[in-house]
Design a protein around this motif. Sequence first.
Motif, PDB file in Angstrom:
ATOM      1  N   ARG A   1       0.925  -1.206  -0.090  1.00 59.30           N
ATOM      2  CA  ARG A   1      -0.042  -0.129   0.053  1.00 59.30           C
ATOM      3  C   ARG A   1       0.943   1.437  -0.069  1.00 59.30           C
ATOM      4  N   GLY A   2       2.172   1.134   0.500  1.00 65.04           N
ATOM      5  CA  GLY A   2       3.102   2.327   0.488  1.00 65.04           C
ATOM      6  C   GLY A   2       2.378   3.373   1.454  1.00 65.04           C
ATOM      7  N   TYR A   3       2.608   4.707   1.209  1.00 68.42           N
ATOM      8  CA  TYR A   3       2.136   5.726   2.168  1.00 68.42           C
ATOM      9  C   TYR A   3       0.606   5.689   2.345  1.00 68.42           C
ATOM     10  N   PHE A   4      -0.031   5.138   1.545  1.00 69.25           N
ATOM     11  CA  PHE A   4      -1.548   4.977   1.627  1.00 69.25           C
ATOM     12  C   PHE A   4      -2.075   4.550   2.798  1.00 69.25           C
ATOM     13  N   ILE A   5      -1.128   3.434   3.655  1.00 67.96           N
ATOM     14  CA  ILE A   5      -1.479   2.781   4.701  1.00 67.96           C
ATOM     15  C   ILE A   5      -1.852   3.961   5.636  1.00 67.96           C
ATOM     16  N   ALA A   6      -1.505   5.087   5.615  1.00 68.18           N
ATOM     17  CA  ALA A   6      -2.044   6.129   6.566  1.00 68.18           C
ATOM     18  C   ALA A   6      -3.488   6.262   6.735  1.00 68.18           C
ATOM     19  N   TYR A   7      -4.162   5.736   5.798  1.00 71.46           N
ATOM     20  CA  TYR A   7      -5.687   5.691   5.640  1.00 71.46           C
ATOM     21  C   TYR A   7      -6.147   4.749   6.767  1.00 71.46           C
ATOM     22  N   GLU A   8      -5.270   3.831   7.312  1.00 69.17           N
ATOM     23  CA  GLU A   8      -5.806   2.845   8.272  1.00 69.17           C
ATOM     24  C   GLU A   8      -5.688   3.280   9.601  1.00 69.17           C
ATOM     25  N   TYR A   9      -5.259   4.563   9.883  1.00 73.53           N
ATOM     26  CA  TYR A   9      -5.274   5.298  11.291  1.00 73.53           C
ATOM     27  C   TYR A   9      -6.464   6.250  11.117  1.00 73.53           C
ATOM     28  N   GLN A  10      -7.074   6.534  10.063  1.00 73.57           N
ATOM     29  CA  GLN A  10      -7.941   7.697  10.067  1.00 73.57           C
ATOM     30  C   GLN A  10      -9.215   7.427  11.067  1.00 73.57           C
ATOM     31  N   PRO A  11      -9.730   6.057  11.232  1.00 74.23           N
ATOM     32  CA  PRO A  11     -10.898   5.983  11.973  1.00 74.23           C
ATOM     33  C   PRO A  11     -10.388   5.966  13.443  1.00 74.23           C
ATOM     34  N   ILE A  12      -9.315   5.566  13.894  1.00 75.84           N
ATOM     35  CA  ILE A  12      -8.661   5.303  15.126  1.00 75.84           C
ATOM     36  C   ILE A  12      -8.584   6.891  15.672  1.00 75.84           C
ATOM     37  N   PHE A  13      -7.935   7.676  14.899  1.00 77.99           N
ATOM     38  CA  PHE A  13      -7.648   9.131  15.751  1.00 77.99           C
ATOM     39  C   PHE A  13      -9.113   9.948  15.325  1.00 77.99           C
TER      40      PHE A  13
ATOM     41  N   THR B   1       4.333  21.443   1.950  1.00 82.87           N
ATOM     42  CA  THR B   1       2.940  20.762   2.240  1.00 82.87           C
ATOM     43  C   THR B   1       2.355  21.510   3.482  1.00 82.87           C
ATOM     44  N   TYR B   2       1.094  21.515   3.464  1.00 81.81           N
ATOM     45  CA  TYR B   2       0.399  21.872   4.886  1.00 81.81           C
ATOM     46  C   TYR B   2       0.925  21.825   5.991  1.00 81.81           C
ATOM     47  N   ALA B   3       0.995  20.285   6.120  1.00 82.95           N
ATOM     48  CA  ALA B   3       1.844  19.671   7.430  1.00 82.95           C
ATOM     49  C   ALA B   3       3.055  20.189   7.737  1.00 82.95           C
ATOM     50  N   TYR B   4       3.936  20.314   6.875  1.00 85.43           N
ATOM     51  CA  TYR B   4       5.151  20.898   7.141  1.00 85.43           C
ATOM     52  C   TYR B   4       5.091  22.269   7.522  1.00 85.43           C
TER      53      TYR B   4
ATOM     54  N   GLN C   1      -6.341  14.304   4.085  1.00 84.59           N
ATOM     55  CA  GLN C   1      -5.709  14.685   2.791  1.00 84.59           C
ATOM     56  C   GLN C   1      -4.398  15.433   2.924  1.00 84.59           C
ATOM     57  N   HIS C   2      -4.533  16.227   3.912  1.00 85.26           N
ATOM     58  CA  HIS C   2      -3.157  17.058   4.342  1.00 85.26           C
ATOM     59  C   HIS C   2      -1.965  15.799   4.614  1.00 85.26           C
ATOM     60  N   ILE C   3      -2.522  14.858   5.462  1.00 85.81           N
ATOM     61  CA  ILE C   3      -1.504  13.867   5.955  1.00 85.81           C
ATOM     62  C   ILE C   3      -1.133  12.847   4.701  1.00 85.81           C
ATOM     63  N   ILE C   4      -2.035  12.744   3.746  1.00 86.66           N
ATOM     64  CA  ILE C   4      -1.512  11.868   2.434  1.00 86.66           C
ATOM     65  C   ILE C   4      -0.524  12.768   1.686  1.00 86.66           C
ATOM     66  N   GLU C   5      -0.765  14.259   1.488  1.00 87.11           N
ATOM     67  CA  GLU C   5      -0.072  14.988   0.779  1.00 87.11           C
ATOM     68  C   GLU C   5       1.242  14.755   1.606  1.00 87.11           C
ATOM     69  N   TYR C   6       1.422  14.976   2.589  1.00 85.82           N
ATOM     70  CA  TYR C   6       2.642  14.883   3.545  1.00 85.82           C
ATOM     71  C   TYR C   6       3.454  13.810   2.942  1.00 85.82           C
ATOM     72  N   PHE C   7       2.834  12.600   3.325  1.00 85.24           N
ATOM     73  CA  PHE C   7       3.699  11.181   3.335  1.00 85.24           C
ATOM     74  C   PHE C   7       3.731  10.982   1.799  1.00 85.24           C
ATOM     75  N   ARG C   8       3.442  11.406   0.636  1.00 81.71           N
ATOM     76  CA  ARG C   8       3.523  11.491  -0.743  1.00 81.71           C
ATOM     77  C   ARG C   8       4.884  11.560  -1.075  1.00 81.71           C
TER      78      ARG C   8
END
Length: 322
Positions: free
Chosen positions: A189-201, A272-275, A209-216
């Motif tokens: 899955r690569g950096y898209f694995i970050a979506y697994e954490y969306q419901p937890i947090f 990026t927004y996050a940075y 979208q900001h998180i995925i942009e950052y990890f891209r």
Amino acid sequence: MALSSSSFQVFVMACVCVLFIYFVLNGLYRSKDCFYQKHSKNKSMTDEKKQRKCMYQIEQMSRKGNGRKRWELCAGSVPKTIIQFGIPRTATTLQFNILCLCTAMVFEDEIKSVGCYFNRKKSQKYNVIKTHNIAKFLPKTPPNSWIFITSSGSLSPRNKHLLNASRRGIEKRNITIPYVADLDLVTRRGYFIAYEYQPIFGLSDEKMQHIIEYFRYWDILRLCCGKQMSADWRNRLSRKLNYKQHHDLHSPSYPACETYNISQVELLFLNTYAYRKFGHISSLRDAIGKPSTVDGKLDGTYCERCNTYIAKHHVRQNQKCA
């Protein structure tokens, strides 16, 4: 000099009043202290129940295939202590960075109270800690904390035993393990694995979208830049005799660093927004804004300078490169 009868009576009454006031105030203090202890304990139990209910709801909705609005369930349930634990080389740095950025997004309005650290605990209000030695932290970790784990099917027997023993220690403390990231799944899955954490947090789609942009861009920098870059790319820059390639050229896991203009990727990352939002905060610098915890500050030319230095001086992993 002897006291008169009336003076003695006044003295006795004064002593009685002082003792009475002392015992009354001491009783009120103890009652207040007990109330706050009880209130704090009840609050901790309430938070823990809320977190466990959230985890249960996510699990049930995942089984039923109804996950469109799962992120709404866990809003407000993120604890003050989050630990990332895993055997080295199982994408522990990626999970640590995801956890740090997710926590920063959750507490964006009070961001200076969030800290992300490697193998040490700081006194921030909310802490995300990465460690390869969970036993060091377990005794003092509050029960309502979260511990995230990374794993891999290709672990050695010794590391499998270590991981299983660590999980038993965590479960014995009754601490929640919200997610275990398997290295094979992360690779696919690569950096898209970050979506697994969306419901937890409990993160909204906009924040994701900001998180995925950052990890891209971070994912590319992690492999192709800095002190802990891909071993295959390091060997392309500074070839070694008898080096054995880790990833086949046709494998999805091959970093393909030669295809990127690394300075342009670095500049995109810095924009990026996050940075821009979190990269300047000192308590987050172990995670947010760098390819690894041991790298220097990015400035748009760091990666190119690092690559050039490695090619010229043949430096090894974790050695200074820029």
